[in-house]
Design a protein around this motif. Structure first.
Motif, PDB file in Angstrom:
ATOM      1  N   ASN A 221       0.802  -1.219   0.000  1.00 36.94           N
ATOM      2  CA  ASN A 221       0.000   0.000   0.000  1.00 36.94           C
ATOM      3  C   ASN A 221       0.837   1.273   0.000  1.00 36.94           C
ATOM      4  O   ASN A 221       0.310   2.360   0.221  1.00 36.94           O
TER       5      ASN A 221
ATOM      6  N   VAL B 155     -12.473  -0.841   2.327  1.00 33.44           N
ATOM      7  CA  VAL B 155     -11.680   0.225   2.926  1.00 33.44           C
ATOM      8  C   VAL B 155     -10.290  -0.327   3.233  1.00 33.44           C
ATOM      9  O   VAL B 155     -10.127  -1.521   3.458  1.00 33.44           O
ATOM     10  N   LYS B 156      -9.311   0.555   3.235  1.00 33.65           N
ATOM     11  CA  LYS B 156      -7.943   0.136   3.530  1.00 33.65           C
ATOM     12  C   LYS B 156      -7.770   0.064   5.035  1.00 33.65           C
ATOM     13  O   LYS B 156      -7.998   1.035   5.747  1.00 33.65           O
TER      14      LYS B 156
ATOM     15  N   GLN C  49      -8.662   7.592   5.454  1.00 34.03           N
ATOM     16  CA  GLN C  49      -9.590   6.846   4.596  1.00 34.03           C
ATOM     17  C   GLN C  49     -10.888   7.632   4.450  1.00 34.03           C
ATOM     18  O   GLN C  49     -11.496   8.015   5.444  1.00 34.03           O
TER      19      GLN C  49
ATOM     20  N   VAL D  56      -8.062   1.099  10.616  1.00 34.91           N
ATOM     21  CA  VAL D  56      -8.347   1.712   9.322  1.00 34.91           C
ATOM     22  C   VAL D  56      -7.384   2.875   9.141  1.00 34.91           C
ATOM     23  O   VAL D  56      -7.025   3.552  10.112  1.00 34.91           O
TER      24      VAL D  56
END
Length: 83
Positions: free
Chosen positions: A13, A55-56, A70, A66
């Motif tokens: 990521n 969601v990341k 985000q 999270v």
């Protein structure tokens, strides 16, 4: 999540050059509970969205986190909302 899995997540990521805290001390990750309050939904919903990749975030042992920046997945995105 193992340490190896966390490292892979960070690399996949592009988070390897991100600071954990900025000048105003904003954390890089927030708990699923804080995200649920922020997005006005349940914690189980946030956890499920992390699991399916909506969601990341990451699961570390039994806790879910999270990315703090985000965007709210429940808000309409103006770019994709063509109506």
């Amino acid at each position: 999540m193992t340490g190896r899995e966390l490292i892979i997540y960070i690399l996949e990521n592009g988070l390897e050059d991100k600071e954990l805290f900025s000048q105003n001390l904003t954390p890089l990750f927030i708990s699923a509970e804080k995200a649920a309050v922020r997005w006005n939904c349940g914690t189980a919903t946030v956890k499920a969205m992390i699991e399916i990749g909506k969601v990341k975030g990451a699961k570390i042992v039994d806790d879910y986190f999270v990315l703090a920046l985000q965007p709210n997945p429940f808000e309409k995105n103006e770019r994709t909302d063509l109506t």
